[in-house]
Design an enzyme around this catalytic site. Structure first.
Site, PDB file in Angstrom:
ATOM      1  N   GLN A  92       0.802  -1.220   0.000  1.00  0.00           N
ATOM      2  CA  GLN A  92       0.000   0.000   0.000  1.00  0.00           C
ATOM      3  C   GLN A  92       0.837   1.273   0.000  1.00  0.00           C
ATOM      4  O   GLN A  92       0.301   2.371  -0.113  1.00  0.00           O
ATOM      5  CB  GLN A  92      -0.933   0.009   1.217  1.00  0.00           C
ATOM      6  CG  GLN A  92      -1.978  -1.088   1.195  1.00  0.00           C
ATOM      7  CD  GLN A  92      -2.842  -1.108   2.450  1.00  0.00           C
ATOM      8  OE1 GLN A  92      -2.730  -0.253   3.320  1.00  0.00           O
ATOM      9  NE2 GLN A  92      -3.713  -2.088   2.546  1.00  0.00           N
ATOM     10  N   HIS A 156      -1.416   0.632   5.641  1.00  0.00           N
ATOM     11  CA  HIS A 156      -2.121   1.659   6.411  1.00  0.00           C
ATOM     12  C   HIS A 156      -1.305   2.939   6.598  1.00  0.00           C
ATOM     13  O   HIS A 156      -0.908   3.303   7.691  1.00  0.00           O
ATOM     14  CB  HIS A 156      -2.578   1.102   7.763  1.00  0.00           C
ATOM     15  CG  HIS A 156      -3.708   0.135   7.660  1.00  0.00           C
ATOM     16  ND1 HIS A 156      -4.500  -0.190   8.720  1.00  0.00           N
ATOM     17  CD2 HIS A 156      -4.181  -0.582   6.612  1.00  0.00           C
ATOM     18  CE1 HIS A 156      -5.416  -1.066   8.343  1.00  0.00           C
ATOM     19  NE2 HIS A 156      -5.226  -1.319   7.049  1.00  0.00           N
ATOM     20  N   GLU A 252     -16.025   4.255   8.713  1.00  0.00           N
ATOM     21  CA  GLU A 252     -16.629   5.344   9.485  1.00  0.00           C
ATOM     22  C   GLU A 252     -16.456   6.699   8.818  1.00  0.00           C
ATOM     23  O   GLU A 252     -15.383   7.013   8.304  1.00  0.00           O
ATOM     24  CB  GLU A 252     -15.989   5.436  10.869  1.00  0.00           C
ATOM     25  CG  GLU A 252     -16.200   4.238  11.754  1.00  0.00           C
ATOM     26  CD  GLU A 252     -15.566   4.427  13.136  1.00  0.00           C
ATOM     27  OE1 GLU A 252     -15.686   3.507  13.954  1.00  0.00           O
ATOM     28  OE2 GLU A 252     -14.966   5.511  13.395  1.00  0.00           O
ATOM     29  N   TYR A 273      -9.857  -9.224  11.415  1.00  0.00           N
ATOM     30  CA  TYR A 273      -9.998 -10.082  10.247  1.00  0.00           C
ATOM     31  C   TYR A 273     -10.060 -11.561  10.596  1.00  0.00           C
ATOM     32  O   TYR A 273     -10.515 -12.365   9.784  1.00  0.00           O
ATOM     33  CB  TYR A 273      -8.853  -9.814   9.256  1.00  0.00           C
ATOM     34  CG  TYR A 273      -8.976  -8.459   8.591  1.00  0.00           C
ATOM     35  CD1 TYR A 273     -10.035  -8.184   7.727  1.00  0.00           C
ATOM     36  CD2 TYR A 273      -8.050  -7.463   8.830  1.00  0.00           C
ATOM     37  CE1 TYR A 273     -10.169  -6.947   7.133  1.00  0.00           C
ATOM     38  CE2 TYR A 273      -8.167  -6.214   8.243  1.00  0.00           C
ATOM     39  CZ  TYR A 273      -9.225  -5.964   7.388  1.00  0.00           C
ATOM     40  OH  TYR A 273      -9.354  -4.731   6.799  1.00  0.00           O
TER      41      TYR A 273
END
Length: 382
Positions: A92, A156, A252, A273
């Site tokens: 990522q 992340h 959210e 997870y």
């Protein structure tokens, strides 16, 4: 490649299970009667991540592998812009968001976030430089922020960049998807799982909430975030809205006001997870702020704008959010700070939508996250 499709919003509506922050307040999913045209104007982008529209209508687009280019509205790209620092392009990580200075027309400053390698691993960093568009070059480049600490993770990074009305810069920062590190989203001695706020030069602006707290990092604005990859300033209130990924459930929408704690990883609407509870297993706790909206199942949100209504008057003030997992553009109707309706469009593109921006004419521009990523223009059908 240029492909134009006219899509009925009724045809593009995707049935979905939607749960509000208070589960009994789920909004209705509605269908508009209008039509839109989605045109692929460029393809072959390598996992594009961020898009910033320049005053002349051209677009700066980042690609995760480390390339930034300027795209004309017809999709023609410039050569790769030079002058960027080296990025840690794994999983990522890589070259991430991009934003232009509020006074770009005068100073030509561009800001971008990226995964920066260093002792201990890597972290999100932000740099800025002066754009020489003619030479496709960034001059006087300086790193103005590096997330602390560096972590041995490739996940992340958070990383959206938003300027507030005072000219200060918000940066969203992930908690690095490390079970031994993510608890630091609740402490003020690190930038893990935070929104931070700095000046354009990287200093601490007036108004940050923890500047006098012993042991707290002065750049911290809000805490308890998981991985916010969508952020925008509400044009009516000036508040920063952020949307963060949940784990198994619990994406959210939060209004990130100064000093608020949004609970991760103590409370969550999702599960780990492996199916185990997150933190306390509860969805709320004293001193922790509830989201104004959440998705279970997740949409995997990335990129967002509040629409001006210039191109789509009926959508003025609506929130548009990219969906990675759901491969749609999510449209949310608002009443103040409450989501009252949701619609999912552009599903026929079948693409992970990474970011969305709005041009001066009100047309929407989206980029799709793929090894053959695309730049798509969305406008009213004629």
């Amino acid at each position: 490649m240029r492909v134009t499709t006219t899509l009925s919003l009724a045809a593009m509506l995707i049935a979905a299970t939607v749960t509000a922050a208070t589960p009994t307040d789920a909004p209705r999913i509605t269908t508009e009667k209008a039509t839109i045209t989605a045109t692929v104007v460029a393809s072959g982008l390598d996992h594009p991540w961020g898009i910033a529209i320049l005053p002349d209508g051209r677009m700066l687009i980042t690609e995760r592998s480390g390339r930034m280019r300027i795209f004309e509205q017809n999709g023609k790209p410039s050569k790769a812009i030079t002058g960027l620092p080296k990025v840690d392009a794994r999983d990522q990580g890589g070259l991430l968001d991009v934003a232009i200075d509020p006074d770009f027309a005068r100073n030509g400053l561009v800001y971008w976030s990226y995964a920066e390698a260093g002792p201990g691993g890597n972290s999100t960093a932000v740099a800025r430089g002066r754009l020489n568009a003619k030479k496709a070059k960034l001059d006087n480049v300086q790193v103005i922020f590096s997330q602390k600490p560096k972590v041995a993770s490739t996940l992340h990074f958070g990383s959206r960049l938003v300027f507030d009305r005072t000219g200060a810069l918000f940066i969203t920062l992930g908690e690095r998807f490390d079970y031994t590190i993510r608890e630091k989203a609740q402490t003020l001695d690190s930038d893990i799982g935070k929104v931070v706020r700095i000046t354009p030069a990287g200093d601490i602006p007036n108004g940050n909430p923890f500047t006098t707290r012993p042991g707290a990092l002065p750049e911290i604005w809000s805490l308890g975030h998981r991985n916010a990859q969508a952020a925008a300033l509400n044009p009516n209130t000036g508040d920063l809205w952020v949307i963060e990924h949940g784990p198994l459930g619990g994406d959210e929408i939060n209004i990130a006001k100064a000093g608020l704690n949004f609970g991760w990883p103590v409370v969550s609407f999702g599960k780990n997870y492996d199916g185990t509870p997150v933190g306390t297993g509860l969805t709320e706790a004293p001193g922790m702020t509830q989201p104004i909206y959440q998705w279970t199942p997740v949409i995997a949100p990335s990129g967002m704008i509040f629409h001006s209504g210039r191109a789509f008057p009926g959508w003025k003030g609506n929130l548009f959010v990219g969906g990675l997992k759901t491969r749609v553009l999510v449209r949310l109707e608002l009443s103040g700070n409450t989501v009252v309706k949701e619609e999912r469009i552009l599903g026929e593109l079948g693409a992970r939508i990474r970011d969305v921006a709005e041009g001066a004419d009100g047309h929407l521009w989206i980029i799709t996250d793929d090894a053959n990523g695309k730049l798509v223009r969305v406008k009213p059908a004629t």
